[in-house]
Design an enzyme around this catalytic site. Structure first.
Site, short mmCIF file in Angstrom:
data_model
loop_
_atom_site.label_atom_id
_atom_site.label_comp_id
_atom_site.label_asym_id
_atom_site.label_seq_id
_atom_site.Cartn_x
_atom_site.Cartn_y
_atom_site.Cartn_z
CD GLU A 1 3.23 -3.03 -6.71
OE1 GLU A 1 1.95 -2.70 -7.18
OE2 GLU A 1 3.50 -2.12 -7.54
N GLY A 25 -2.00 -4.37 -5.75
CA GLY A 25 -1.42 -3.15 -6.08
C GLY A 25 -2.13 -1.44 -6.90
CG HIS A 51 13.54 5.21 -1.16
ND1 HIS A 51 13.78 4.12 -1.35
CD2 HIS A 51 13.25 5.83 -3.16
CE1 HIS A 51 11.98 3.60 -2.46
NE2 HIS A 51 13.13 5.09 -3.05
CB VAL A 52 15.09 7.30 4.90
CG1 VAL A 52 14.07 8.36 4.87
CG2 VAL A 52 15.01 6.55 5.65
N GLY A 105 -10.39 -3.29 4.12
CA GLY A 105 -11.99 -3.11 4.19
C GLY A 105 -12.41 -4.29 2.73
#
Length: 139
Positions: free
Chosen positions: A60, A78, A85-86, A105
């Protein structure tokens, strides 16, 4: 992306980025920003691995730095952060986060952030949406 101006603002006073040990890095691409963070007592969980919350905070904050670099004079916050999480990262390693701008944008920026360990293995993938605000004028 040149993040020098934003890095100077961050380094002026204590904040989450400095408390967790984030280091923001310039890149040659206009839609890409990077940061590193050493896994240590500031950002690990009690078992000695990088905290998932610290990973989300890194993503973030990095996306915020990117949006701020793209929108001088605006406030970028944010509004949505989601991730997976792997893999775990042990204390002592350094992670590198790479944020790629998906959509720019006028009011919303969307970023995809990948965090990898020092071996280049994927640790987390995180999606961040920032809201771009014009500061209120005094008067």
């Amino acid at each position: 992306m040149n993040v020098d101006r934003i890095r100077e603002i961050i380094e002026r006073s204590p904040n989450l980025s400095t408390a967790l040990g984030m280091n923001f890095i310039n890149t040659p691409e206009d839609d890409l920003c990077m940061a590193t963070m050493k896994v240590d007592e500031r950002n690990r969980q009690p078992f000695g691995f990088l905290s998932g919350g610290a990973s989300l905070a890194l993503a973030e904050n990095l996306a915020g730095v990117g949006s701020s670099a793209l929108c001088p004079g605006k406030i970028c916050v944010g509004i949505s952060v989601s991730g997976e999480h792997v893999k775990a990262v042990a204390e002592g390693d350094t992670v590198t986060a790479t944020a790629r701008l998906v959509s720019k944008g006028r009011k919303l920026h969307v970023w995809d952030v990948h965090i990898k360990d020092s071996a280049g293995e994927l640790i987390s993938t995180i999606h961040v949406t920032n809201y771009i605000i014009a500061p209120k004028t005094k008067g």
